[in-house]
Design a protein around this motif. Structure first.
Motif, PDB file in Angstrom:
ATOM      1  N   ILE A 258       0.523  -1.118  -0.261  1.00 23.17           N
ATOM      2  CA  ILE A 258      -0.016  -0.009   0.200  1.00 23.17           C
ATOM      3  C   ILE A 258       0.634   1.136   0.346  1.00 23.17           C
ATOM      4  N   SER A 259       1.703   1.899   0.704  1.00 20.00           N
ATOM      5  CA  SER A 259       2.789   2.888   1.006  1.00 20.00           C
ATOM      6  C   SER A 259       3.678   2.909  -0.476  1.00 20.00           C
ATOM      7  N   LEU A 260       3.848   1.891  -1.031  1.00 18.30           N
ATOM      8  CA  LEU A 260       4.533   1.620  -2.008  1.00 18.30           C
ATOM      9  C   LEU A 260       3.857   2.338  -3.141  1.00 18.30           C
ATOM     10  N   ILE A 261       2.801   1.449  -3.216  1.00 21.35           N
ATOM     11  CA  ILE A 261       2.192   2.171  -4.765  1.00 21.35           C
ATOM     12  C   ILE A 261       1.111   4.261  -4.429  1.00 21.35           C
ATOM     13  N   VAL A 262       1.237   4.362  -3.511  1.00 23.47           N
ATOM     14  CA  VAL A 262       0.486   5.720  -2.577  1.00 23.47           C
ATOM     15  C   VAL A 262       2.012   6.516  -2.848  1.00 23.47           C
ATOM     16  N   ARG A 263       2.657   6.089  -2.705  1.00 19.59           N
ATOM     17  CA  ARG A 263       4.216   7.322  -2.577  1.00 19.59           C
ATOM     18  C   ARG A 263       4.367   7.226  -4.218  1.00 19.59           C
ATOM     19  N   CYS A 264       4.335   5.996  -5.009  1.00 20.05           N
ATOM     20  CA  CYS A 264       4.298   6.141  -6.446  1.00 20.05           C
ATOM     21  C   CYS A 264       3.430   7.767  -7.330  1.00 20.05           C
ATOM     22  N   ILE A 265       1.903   7.300  -6.716  1.00 23.69           N
ATOM     23  CA  ILE A 265       1.573   8.178  -7.078  1.00 23.69           C
ATOM     24  C   ILE A 265       1.827   9.431  -6.517  1.00 23.69           C
ATOM     25  N   PHE A 266       2.254   9.968  -5.411  1.00 20.63           N
ATOM     26  CA  PHE A 266       2.424  10.741  -4.983  1.00 20.63           C
ATOM     27  C   PHE A 266       3.682  11.838  -5.722  1.00 20.63           C
ATOM     28  N   VAL A 267       4.970  10.390  -6.246  1.00 19.90           N
ATOM     29  CA  VAL A 267       6.450  11.390  -6.703  1.00 19.90           C
ATOM     30  C   VAL A 267       5.321  11.964  -8.351  1.00 19.90           C
ATOM     31  N   ALA A 268       4.607  10.828  -8.683  1.00 15.60           N
ATOM     32  CA  ALA A 268       4.907  11.163  -9.997  1.00 15.60           C
ATOM     33  C   ALA A 268       3.794  12.619 -10.511  1.00 15.60           C
ATOM     34  N   LEU A 269       2.670  12.446  -8.919  1.00 17.40           N
ATOM     35  CA  LEU A 269       1.795  14.019  -9.281  1.00 17.40           C
ATOM     36  C   LEU A 269       2.400  15.271  -8.540  1.00 17.40           C
ATOM     37  N   ILE A 270       3.549  14.782  -8.247  1.00 21.74           N
ATOM     38  CA  ILE A 270       4.504  16.204  -7.706  1.00 21.74           C
ATOM     39  C   ILE A 270       5.223  16.959  -9.287  1.00 21.74           C
ATOM     40  N   PHE A 271       4.859  16.043 -10.275  1.00 20.42           N
ATOM     41  CA  PHE A 271       5.662  16.471 -11.261  1.00 20.42           C
ATOM     42  C   PHE A 271       4.918  16.836 -12.262  1.00 20.42           C
ATOM     43  N   VAL A 272       3.328  16.318 -12.194  1.00 16.48           N
ATOM     44  CA  VAL A 272       2.046  16.936 -13.342  1.00 16.48           C
ATOM     45  C   VAL A 272       1.839  18.163 -12.352  1.00 16.48           C
ATOM     46  N   PHE A 273       1.825  18.756 -11.074  1.00 15.20           N
ATOM     47  CA  PHE A 273       1.484  19.718 -10.456  1.00 15.20           C
ATOM     48  C   PHE A 273       2.357  20.953 -10.272  1.00 15.20           C
ATOM     49  N   ILE A 274       3.248  20.302  -9.504  1.00 12.92           N
ATOM     50  CA  ILE A 274       4.057  22.039  -9.024  1.00 12.92           C
ATOM     51  C   ILE A 274       4.827  22.055 -10.331  1.00 12.92           C
ATOM     52  N   HIS A 275       5.129  23.160 -10.789  1.00 11.97           N
ATOM     53  CA  HIS A 275       5.878  23.925 -11.855  1.00 11.97           C
ATOM     54  C   HIS A 275       6.112  25.185 -11.497  1.00 11.97           C
ATOM     55  N   ASN A 276       5.730  25.655 -10.331  1.00 10.47           N
ATOM     56  CA  ASN A 276       6.615  27.229  -9.890  1.00 10.47           C
ATOM     57  C   ASN A 276       6.224  27.473  -8.110  1.00 10.47           C
ATOM     58  N   LYS A 277       6.467  28.044  -7.969  1.00  5.65           N
ATOM     59  CA  LYS A 277       7.022  28.707  -6.314  1.00  5.65           C
ATOM     60  C   LYS A 277       5.278  29.160  -5.870  1.00  5.65           C
ATOM     61  N   THR A 278       3.886  29.350  -7.150  1.00  2.87           N
ATOM     62  CA  THR A 278       2.437  29.873  -6.363  1.00  2.87           C
ATOM     63  C   THR A 278       2.192  28.182  -6.385  1.00  2.87           C
ATOM     64  N   ASP A 279       2.827  26.917  -6.950  1.00  7.99           N
ATOM     65  CA  ASP A 279       1.972  25.476  -6.068  1.00  7.99           C
ATOM     66  C   ASP A 279       2.660  24.777  -5.804  1.00  7.99           C
ATOM     67  N   TYR A 280       2.861  25.205  -4.366  1.00  9.08           N
ATOM     68  CA  TYR A 280       3.145  24.796  -3.164  1.00  9.08           C
ATOM     69  C   TYR A 280       2.486  24.116  -2.160  1.00  9.08           C
ATOM     70  N   LEU A 281       1.032  24.789  -2.299  1.00 13.37           N
ATOM     71  CA  LEU A 281      -0.173  23.898  -1.522  1.00 13.37           C
ATOM     72  C   LEU A 281      -0.819  22.850  -2.138  1.00 13.37           C
ATOM     73  N   TYR A 282      -0.159  22.527  -3.645  1.00 18.30           N
ATOM     74  CA  TYR A 282      -0.120  20.506  -4.020  1.00 18.30           C
ATOM     75  C   TYR A 282       0.829  20.189  -3.041  1.00 18.30           C
ATOM     76  N   VAL A 283       1.514  20.279  -2.393  1.00 17.71           N
ATOM     77  CA  VAL A 283       2.272  19.255  -1.692  1.00 17.71           C
ATOM     78  C   VAL A 283       1.552  18.959  -0.572  1.00 17.71           C
ATOM     79  N   PRO A 284       1.289  19.513   0.622  1.00 16.53           N
ATOM     80  CA  PRO A 284      -0.144  19.260   0.715  1.00 16.53           C
ATOM     81  C   PRO A 284      -1.606  18.566   0.815  1.00 16.53           C
ATOM     82  N   LEU A 285      -2.215  18.873  -0.641  1.00 20.47           N
ATOM     83  CA  LEU A 285      -2.904  18.042  -0.959  1.00 20.47           C
ATOM     84  C   LEU A 285      -2.512  17.471  -1.678  1.00 20.47           C
ATOM     85  N   LEU A 286      -1.489  16.817  -2.259  1.00 22.67           N
ATOM     86  CA  LEU A 286      -1.434  15.325  -2.756  1.00 22.67           C
ATOM     87  C   LEU A 286      -0.860  15.157  -1.544  1.00 22.67           C
TER      88      LEU A 286
END
Length: 422
Positions: free
Chosen positions: A156-184
């Motif tokens: 479970i942890s492995l699947i969730v962590r992989c999804i989290f890391v992948a979504l970081i590159f999808v949603f976070i592109h600049n400093k204004t996107d920092y709220l996506y970190v806790p949201l993800l």
């Protein structure tokens, strides 16, 4: 060969848990190498430090919600693993108590929104960071660890962590996107929680119900000593981030966080060993087996520290770039805790807890928190608060804890200077 086969058969559950945890932790070491360098470069040291500071603050609430059940509930699950009705009682009691503690944590959290500027200025960030408390309730690691089925946690942890890391590159592109970190992270916590609850209550047929007040009281009181000790641990672990953020700034929080991340990676093998053998030790109470674990742990962690000293500069450049090189001193100082924590981990978690010295264990950790506070007051009075001085008093506190645990294990005849080996 026959002797080896017998040993493997004898320790089958430990080897199985160790294997699953090892696979998980290897990926835990690889995945941050993908996400952390990206985040620190995109968000910058100041904004990233703000996220870490929020996690440190909410970490106190998560500590309240967890309430020491990671040890006491694991022990109870391990002892009663064959009794389905007892398992239902333990799991349901812990979940109900944690839910009530979550409500209490909100009561403590609300005043921070009005009286602590660091929180008041970033309300949305702190509300989203409450995912730490939700994860603490919904992901019952204590159950899987107690029945020695860590494969579920690993998968479970492995699947969730992989999804989290992948979504970081999808949603976070600049400093204004920092709220996506806790949201993800919140999304991952809910996903992991729902998956684990499905396994516990549907696959394993654990019956959900609301236990009687007397039952809840029993498990609550049993966890109090460990909870009090966890408070003291939090004082000289997470409090450093709060102190650094309050006195020095968010950039310094980033430096300390990098040092802590590197140390957490290096502590993974010790954590795997402890999680793997704790249920067996709780059941067998074999001192000679613990002695062997101690010798290998101390030697291995000492070697890790020496390697860290040699390669720290290169590691920092790879993870954070040149901008993070000021963290080198933090990494080296905190690295001293590697062999020290190996000692306290064995004598505290693997000896004192399984042999019923929970209250003494709690008193030692609580007293260590006092030692940390006294050291901090000394630094504050003489205006000597720096990131390096705060790291140093952490090492001194860890050393103090290790010495006391070793001393009381000897005093209570749980250990001998020349303990036999298996």
């Amino acid at each position: 060969m026959k002797k080896i086969k017998n040993k493997l058969k004898e320790h089958k559950s430990i080897i199985e848990n160790f294997s699953y945890l090892s696979v998980l932790q290897v990926f835990n070491m690889i995945l941050p190498l993908l996400s952390y360098p990206y985040l620190i470069r995109v968000l910058g040291t100041s904004i990233y430090g703000k996220i870490i500071f929020a996690q440190a603050i909410i970490g106190y609430l998560a500590l309240l919600v967890g309430f020491g059940f990671s040890i006491t509930a694991t022990k109870e699950i391990s002892v009663h693993r064959e009794d389905k009705e007892k398992l239902s009682e333990i799991v349901c009691s812990v979940l109900v108590i944690k839910t009530l503690l979550l409500i209490v944590s909100f009561v403590f959290f609300l005043p921070l929104l009005f009286f602590y500027n660091q929180v008041a200025e970033n309300k949305v960030l702190y509300f989203m960071t409450l995912w730490l408390c939700i994860y603490e309730i919904m992901f019952p690691v204590f159950y899987f660890q107690g029945i020695e089925k860590m494969k579920y946690v690993s998968i479970i942890s492995l699947i969730v962590r992989c999804i989290f890391v992948a979504l970081i590159f999808v949603f976070i592109h600049n400093k204004t996107d920092y709220l996506y970190v806790p949201l993800l992270n919140l999304f991952g916590a809910v996903l992991a929680g729902m998956s684990s609850m499905y396994i516990v209550f549907y696959k394993h047929k654990i019956r959900f119900y609301i236990p009687e007040f007397a039952v809840l009281k029993f498990y609550f009181k049993e966890a109090i000593p460990v909870f009090l000790s966890n408070i003291s641990i939090q004082i000289y672990v997470s409090t450093n981030k709060v102190l650094i953020g309050s006195f020095l700034g968010m950039t310094e929080v980033s430096y300390y966080d990098l040092g802590e991340k590197i140390l957490n990676i290096l502590r993974i093998p010790q954590g795997i060993i402890s999680q793997s053998v704790f249920p067996k030790i709780s059941l067998d109470k074999n001192i000679s087996f613990i002695n062997k674990v101690f010798k290998y742990s101390l030697a291995f962690n000492t070697a890790l520290f020496l390697l860290l000293v040699v390669f720290s500069d290169m590691i920092i450049r790879i993870l954070g770039g040149v901008q993070m090189l000021p963290a080198k001193g933090v990494v080296i100082i905190l690295g001293l805790t590697l062999p020290i924590v190996a000692i306290s981990n064995v004598f505290g978690i693997l000896v004192m807890i399984p042999f019923g010295l929970n209250k003494l264990f709690s008193k030692i950790i609580m007293f260590s928190g006092v030692i940390f506070i006294l050291q901090f007051l000394f630094l504050w009075i003489f205006n000597f608060i720096t990131i390096y001085s705060l790291c140093t008093i952490t090492v001194v506190t860890e050393l103090f804890v290790s010495f006391l645990m070793y001393y009381y294990c000897l005093k209570n005849n749980l250990w001998t200077i020349k303990s036999t080996t298996i």
